[in-house]
Design an enzyme around this catalytic site. Structure first.
Site, PDB file in Angstrom:
ATOM      1  N   ASP A  79       0.494  -1.337  -0.135  1.00  0.00           N
ATOM      2  CA  ASP A  79      -0.065  -0.149   0.103  1.00  0.00           C
ATOM      3  C   ASP A  79       0.612   0.972  -0.095  1.00  0.00           C
ATOM      4  OD1 ASP A  79      -2.232  -1.168  -0.136  1.00  0.00           O
ATOM      5  OD2 ASP A  79      -2.790  -1.340   2.660  1.00  0.00           O
ATOM      6  N   GLU A 240     -12.845   0.688   5.820  1.00  0.00           N
ATOM      7  CA  GLU A 240     -13.277   1.989   4.247  1.00  0.00           C
ATOM      8  C   GLU A 240     -14.665   1.375   4.031  1.00  0.00           C
ATOM      9  OE1 GLU A 240      -9.157   0.615   1.773  1.00  0.00           O
ATOM     10  OE2 GLU A 240     -10.873  -1.206   2.169  1.00  0.00           O
ATOM     11  N   TYR A 345     -11.175  -5.814  -4.090  1.00  0.00           N
ATOM     12  CA  TYR A 345     -11.975  -4.226  -4.006  1.00  0.00           C
ATOM     13  C   TYR A 345     -13.114  -5.170  -5.129  1.00  0.00           C
ATOM     14  CZ  TYR A 345      -9.018  -2.609  -0.135  1.00  0.00           C
ATOM     15  OH  TYR A 345      -8.264  -2.233   0.514  1.00  0.00           O
ATOM     16  N   GLU A 367     -11.168  -6.326  -8.409  1.00  0.00           N
ATOM     17  CA  GLU A 367      -9.688  -7.009  -8.748  1.00  0.00           C
ATOM     18  C   GLU A 367     -10.178  -8.450  -8.799  1.00  0.00           C
ATOM     19  OE1 GLU A 367      -7.059  -4.183  -6.043  1.00  0.00           O
ATOM     20  OE2 GLU A 367      -8.414  -5.652  -4.618  1.00  0.00           O
TER      21      GLU A 367
END
Ligand SMILES: *[C@@H]1O[C@H](CO)[C@@H](O)[C@H](O)[C@H]1NC(C)=O
Ligand SMILES: *[C@@H]1O[C@H](CO)[C@@H](O)[C@H](O)[C@H]1NC(C)=O
Length: 388
Positions: A79, A240, A345, A367
């Site tokens: 990340d 998220e 995701y 993904e």
């Protein structure tokens, strides 16, 4: 003469009737989604300068195009690290896509940019992308919330603007997914971008703009417990998130339950004041939406709520589409599997011109891989009435 006129009138009438018959209205009860077409937009390791593509976003534009975004992570899959902000554009409803353009390049930052939330301002005709830099405070500080904007349907983008000047410095990771422009009262026209904080100061936070992205201010906060203290397993750690506006003007936010507080499933919160608050009274755990703690997709289209995630308690596999005819109160017992294998995701969008064509489809970006979910980013066109 008379007969000929009658015949002409009759054929006119018939063609009118047959064109009416093409205009069948699609009723939500008939939804039976079919994976109609799929193509890979990005393949990790296949393009120079990029090791891994991750964090796909997808949006419609006011002109009816589709824009796809992702992080092009330069040297590793992690990340942190330096990245490109990659974009591809489709002007034919996802059939063909422009080559990748890198619309932001953070150079060689040890803790570079992170996507992000894309929000369409339909009133102003612009597309705004909000992202963070230095989110992890890795060899850098402070973390900044940044924005770029396109006023020409995604063809060109403004230089990055630092929203932390107005918002204050705080670790804020927007999305990932899309932000919304309120279509209904209260606060019609407001831009609402929600995201999460970091480590100790985690939670769901929304930033708002009432003047098309010129000025931003801090709105709702749903804080983790304990706040500003290191978390343990099963602590309350909302992360998220993806907001959608319901037709009653409330905003429902579908949230990653980072530490599996209460369940291995999604946290749902709701704002009835245009993103100013997220009261606990309106929070619930959706046991049907089993989740391995991941960023998921949600969309409200024609009164139906759609949801995508890797539907598995433990692993990021089994990307699944669900839909609800009751604003998420319950889900139709006919989930559609989009990909059985590794999947991470996801984000959903649709075109909304009112045409029959646009009412039939939604688009999912996710993904997708065979061994790992970060191998490719795939675009899937879903025919909502295709399975019948
Ligand atoms: C953004 O603005 C904040 C507040 O003024 C500042 O601390 C930060 O360094 C700025 N970030 C960048 C990348 O310029
Ligand atoms: C995939 O999702 C479906 C729908 O929720 C579920 O019935 C099935 O058990 C899941 N399979 C795996 C391997 O997670």
């Amino acid at each position: 003469m008379e007969t000929r006129n009658r015949l002409a009138a009759l054929s006119l009438l018939l063609s009118a009737v047959s064109s009416v018959c093409v205009c069948v209205t699609f009723s939500p009860e008939e939804i039976d989604p079919l994976l109609y077409e799929e193509q890979l937009l990005w393949v990790s390791g296949a393009q120079g300068q990029v090791s891994t593509y991750r964090i796909p976003l997808l949006t419609f534009t006011p002109k009816g195009s589709l824009l796809a975004f992702s992080e092009g992570r330069k040297s590793a899959a992690a990340d942190i690290g330096a990245k490109f902000l990659a974009m591809r554009r489709s002007t034919d409803k996802g059939a063909t896509w422009s080559p990748t353009s890198f619309i932001v390049d953070d150079g060689s930052k040890p803790d570079g940019l992170n996507l992000g939330s894309v929000v369409v301002d339909e009133e102003a005709g612009s597309v705004i992308l909000v992202y963070s830099i230095c989110f992890h405070l890795y060899h850098c500080k402070p973390s900044s919330t940044m924005m770029v904007e396109s006023t020409d349907d995604g063809l060109s983008w403004s230089p990055p603007r630092n929203l932390s000047v107005q918002l204050g410095v705080k670790n804020f990771a927007p999305g990932p997914g899309f932000g919304i422009q309120k279509r209904y009262e209260p606060a019609k026209g407001r831009l609402v971008v929600c995201g999460h904080g970091t480590i100790a100061g985690n939670g769901v936070f929304c930033i708002l703009s009432d003047d098309h992205g010129k000025n931003w201010y801090n709105g709702a906060a749903l804080k983790s417990i304990p706040y500003n203290q290191k978390k343990k397993a099963q602590d309350f750690d909302p992360d998220e998130c993806q907001p959608v506006e319901l037709t009653d003007g409330s905003i429902v936010i579908n949230v990653r339950n980072q530490n599996n507080y209460h369940c291995r499933c999604r946290v749902i919160v709701r704002s009835r004041d245009g993103g100013l608050s997220l009261p606990i009274d309106d929070l619930f755990f959706d046991y049907e939406l089993v989740d391995p703690a991941v960023a998921a997709g949600a969309l409200q289209k024609d009164g139906v709520l759609y949801f995508t995630n890797p539907a598995n308690e433990q692993h990021r596999v089994n990307l699944t589409l669900r839909w609800s005819l009751t604003n998420g109160g319950s889900w139709v017992n006919k989930a559609v599997q989009i990909w059985a294998g590794p999947s991470g995701y996801s984000s959903i969008t649709s075109l909304d011109s009112g045409s029959i064509e646009d009412r039939k489809y939604i688009f999912v970006i996710y993904e997708k891989g065979h061994k790992d979910y970060d191998e490719t980013i795939s675009f899937a066109k879903i025919h909502l009435y295709g399975g019948r």
